[in-house]
Structures are given as C-alpha cells and as structure tokens.
Motif scaffolding. Structure first.
Motif, PDB file in Angstrom:
ATOM      1  N   ARG A  58     -43.921  50.557  39.430  1.00  0.00           N
ATOM      2  CA  ARG A  58     -43.728  50.083  38.050  1.00  0.00           C
ATOM      3  C   ARG A  58     -44.419  51.052  37.099  1.00  0.00           C
ATOM      4  NH1 ARG A  58     -41.725  44.673  37.136  1.00  0.00           N
ATOM      5  NH2 ARG A  58     -42.203  45.442  35.083  1.00  0.00           N
ATOM      6  N   LEU A  59     -44.239  52.341  37.338  1.00  0.00           N
ATOM      7  CA  LEU A  59     -44.997  53.359  36.630  1.00  0.00           C
ATOM      8  C   LEU A  59     -44.747  53.333  35.124  1.00  0.00           C
ATOM      9  CD1 LEU A  59     -46.997  55.627  36.965  1.00  0.00           C
ATOM     10  CD2 LEU A  59     -45.097  57.191  37.278  1.00  0.00           C
ATOM     11  N   GLU A  60     -43.512  53.056  34.690  1.00  0.00           N
ATOM     12  CA  GLU A  60     -43.196  53.075  33.261  1.00  0.00           C
ATOM     13  C   GLU A  60     -44.085  52.100  32.487  1.00  0.00           C
ATOM     14  OE1 GLU A  60     -40.765  52.316  35.578  1.00  0.00           O
ATOM     15  OE2 GLU A  60     -40.011  54.357  35.771  1.00  0.00           O
ATOM     16  N   MET A  61     -44.268  50.909  33.028  1.00  0.00           N
ATOM     17  CA  MET A  61     -45.083  49.892  32.364  1.00  0.00           C
ATOM     18  C   MET A  61     -46.564  50.275  32.405  1.00  0.00           C
ATOM     19  SD  MET A  61     -45.333  45.818  33.144  1.00  0.00           S
ATOM     20  CE  MET A  61     -46.052  46.010  34.761  1.00  0.00           C
ATOM     21  N   PHE A  62     -47.032  50.775  33.535  1.00  0.00           N
ATOM     22  CA  PHE A  62     -48.445  51.093  33.675  1.00  0.00           C
ATOM     23  C   PHE A  62     -48.838  52.361  32.920  1.00  0.00           C
ATOM     24  CE2 PHE A  62     -48.285  47.900  36.932  1.00  0.00           C
ATOM     25  CZ  PHE A  62     -49.555  47.339  36.881  1.00  0.00           C
ATOM     26  N   ILE A  63     -47.894  53.241  32.656  1.00  0.00           N
ATOM     27  CA  ILE A  63     -48.201  54.402  31.812  1.00  0.00           C
ATOM     28  C   ILE A  63     -48.554  53.926  30.410  1.00  0.00           C
ATOM     29  CG2 ILE A  63     -47.158  56.367  30.618  1.00  0.00           C
ATOM     30  CD1 ILE A  63     -45.823  57.148  33.188  1.00  0.00           C
ATOM     31  N   ASP A  64     -47.821  52.954  29.900  1.00  0.00           N
ATOM     32  CA  ASP A  64     -48.138  52.404  28.584  1.00  0.00           C
ATOM     33  C   ASP A  64     -49.520  51.767  28.572  1.00  0.00           C
ATOM     34  OD1 ASP A  64     -45.672  53.201  27.655  1.00  0.00           O
ATOM     35  OD2 ASP A  64     -44.728  51.238  27.960  1.00  0.00           O
ATOM     36  N   PHE A  65     -49.843  51.011  29.612  1.00  0.00           N
ATOM     37  CA  PHE A  65     -51.168  50.396  29.705  1.00  0.00           C
ATOM     38  C   PHE A  65     -52.263  51.464  29.763  1.00  0.00           C
ATOM     39  CE2 PHE A  65     -49.296  46.525  32.103  1.00  0.00           C
ATOM     40  CZ  PHE A  65     -48.874  45.979  30.908  1.00  0.00           C
ATOM     41  N   ALA A  66     -52.042  52.487  30.582  1.00  0.00           N
ATOM     42  CA  ALA A  66     -53.058  53.528  30.756  1.00  0.00           C
ATOM     43  C   ALA A  66     -53.272  54.315  29.463  1.00  0.00           C
ATOM     44  CB  ALA A  66     -52.649  54.465  31.886  1.00  0.00           C
ATOM     45  N   LEU A  67     -52.192  54.655  28.773  1.00  0.00           N
ATOM     46  CA  LEU A  67     -52.332  55.390  27.515  1.00  0.00           C
ATOM     47  C   LEU A  67     -53.032  54.553  26.451  1.00  0.00           C
ATOM     48  CD1 LEU A  67     -48.920  57.264  27.251  1.00  0.00           C
ATOM     49  CD2 LEU A  67     -51.183  58.253  27.594  1.00  0.00           C
ATOM     50  N   THR A  68     -52.700  53.279  26.382  1.00  0.00           N
ATOM     51  CA  THR A  68     -53.356  52.395  25.421  1.00  0.00           C
ATOM     52  C   THR A  68     -54.839  52.259  25.730  1.00  0.00           C
ATOM     53  OG1 THR A  68     -51.298  51.160  25.146  1.00  0.00           O
ATOM     54  CG2 THR A  68     -53.320  50.093  24.404  1.00  0.00           C
ATOM     55  N   TYR A  69     -55.155  52.078  27.000  1.00  0.00           N
ATOM     56  CA  TYR A  69     -56.551  51.953  27.399  1.00  0.00           C
ATOM     57  C   TYR A  69     -57.323  53.243  27.128  1.00  0.00           C
ATOM     58  CZ  TYR A  69     -60.603  50.560  30.078  1.00  0.00           C
ATOM     59  OH  TYR A  69     -61.877  50.244  30.437  1.00  0.00           O
ATOM     60  N   ALA A  70     -56.717  54.384  27.401  1.00  0.00           N
ATOM     61  CA  ALA A  70     -57.375  55.674  27.152  1.00  0.00           C
ATOM     62  C   ALA A  70     -57.617  55.878  25.662  1.00  0.00           C
ATOM     63  CB  ALA A  70     -56.532  56.810  27.719  1.00  0.00           C
ATOM     64  N   LEU A  71     -56.661  55.498  24.838  1.00  0.00           N
ATOM     65  CA  LEU A  71     -56.823  55.636  23.392  1.00  0.00           C
ATOM     66  C   LEU A  71     -57.939  54.734  22.878  1.00  0.00           C
ATOM     67  CD1 LEU A  71     -55.803  56.907  20.767  1.00  0.00           C
ATOM     68  CD2 LEU A  71     -54.200  54.998  20.581  1.00  0.00           C
ATOM     69  N   LEU A  72     -57.984  53.500  23.345  1.00  0.00           N
ATOM     70  CA  LEU A  72     -59.061  52.593  22.936  1.00  0.00           C
ATOM     71  C   LEU A  72     -60.420  53.101  23.399  1.00  0.00           C
ATOM     72  CD1 LEU A  72     -57.425  49.121  23.584  1.00  0.00           C
ATOM     73  CD2 LEU A  72     -57.984  50.141  21.385  1.00  0.00           C
ATOM     74  N   ASN A  73     -60.489  53.653  24.585  1.00  0.00           N
ATOM     75  CA  ASN A  73     -61.727  54.213  25.105  1.00  0.00           C
ATOM     76  C   ASN A  73     -62.189  55.387  24.232  1.00  0.00           C
ATOM     77  OD1 ASN A  73     -63.852  54.633  26.928  1.00  0.00           O
ATOM     78  ND2 ASN A  73     -62.625  56.030  28.148  1.00  0.00           N
TER      79      ASN A  73
END
Length: 100
Positions: A58-73
């Motif tokens: 489910r990489l497409e969905m988790f890429i969005d999560f990872a990018l959002t988390y990285a930006l917030l970090n």
C-alpha cells in the motif's frame, strides 16, 4: 530471503537503533540533544512508514503519511530552534538568559 522478510528485519533494526535515541531524548544533558534525538527518531519513523507501506503493498497511501510526518517533524524542529533563539532561552536550563 524475499523482500518482505528483508523489510521486516530492516524495520526491527531501525526500532533497535531508536532505543539509544529515546534514552538521549529523556536524559540528554541539554535541550539541544533532546531536540536532535526527537528529530532523528522522526526521521527513522518516516523510513519505517515506508517499510510498512512496502510490506503491505500500500505504498501510495504510506508515502503520503511519511511525507506528512517528515514535514511536521521538520517544522517542529525549526519552530523549537526559532523559539530558543528568539527568546534567548538557555538550552541547558530552559530559563531565560540575561541580556549582556
């Protein structure tokens, strides 16, 4: 060894490598050490999210999560750095320093 097993082992290795950072985050002698530890944990968590996405296909969905988390970090690290610089807070004691 198939890719699924590789990502499992890599994820476990990342979790083990986070343990010293958790210690440094709680005990770190300065606030700067704590901020760097939290930022590094956030970066490793971003990679773990990508591994999870690859493992469950489910990489497409988790890429969005990872990018959002990285930006917030990243924004949180900048905000804390700006706060300590702007308010001239001593990173060691978290108390305002006297102007020279």
């Amino acid at each position: 060894m198939d890719m699924h097993t590789f990502f499992q082992y890599a994820g476990i290795a990342l979790l083990v490598l986070m343990l010293p950072l958790v210690y440094r985050g709680f005990r770190g002698p300065t606030t700067l050490d704590r901020i760097v530890a939290a930022n590094t944990i956030g970066t490793k968590t971003t990679v773990l999210l990508l591994f999870i996405g690859l493992m469950f296909e489910r990489l497409e969905m988790f890429i969005d999560f990872a990018l959002t988390y990285a930006l917030l970090n990243f924004v949180a690290s900048l905000t804390l750095s700006w706060y300590f610089q702007r308010n001239r807070v001593s990173p060691e004691t978290l108390e305002p320093t006297e102007d020279i």
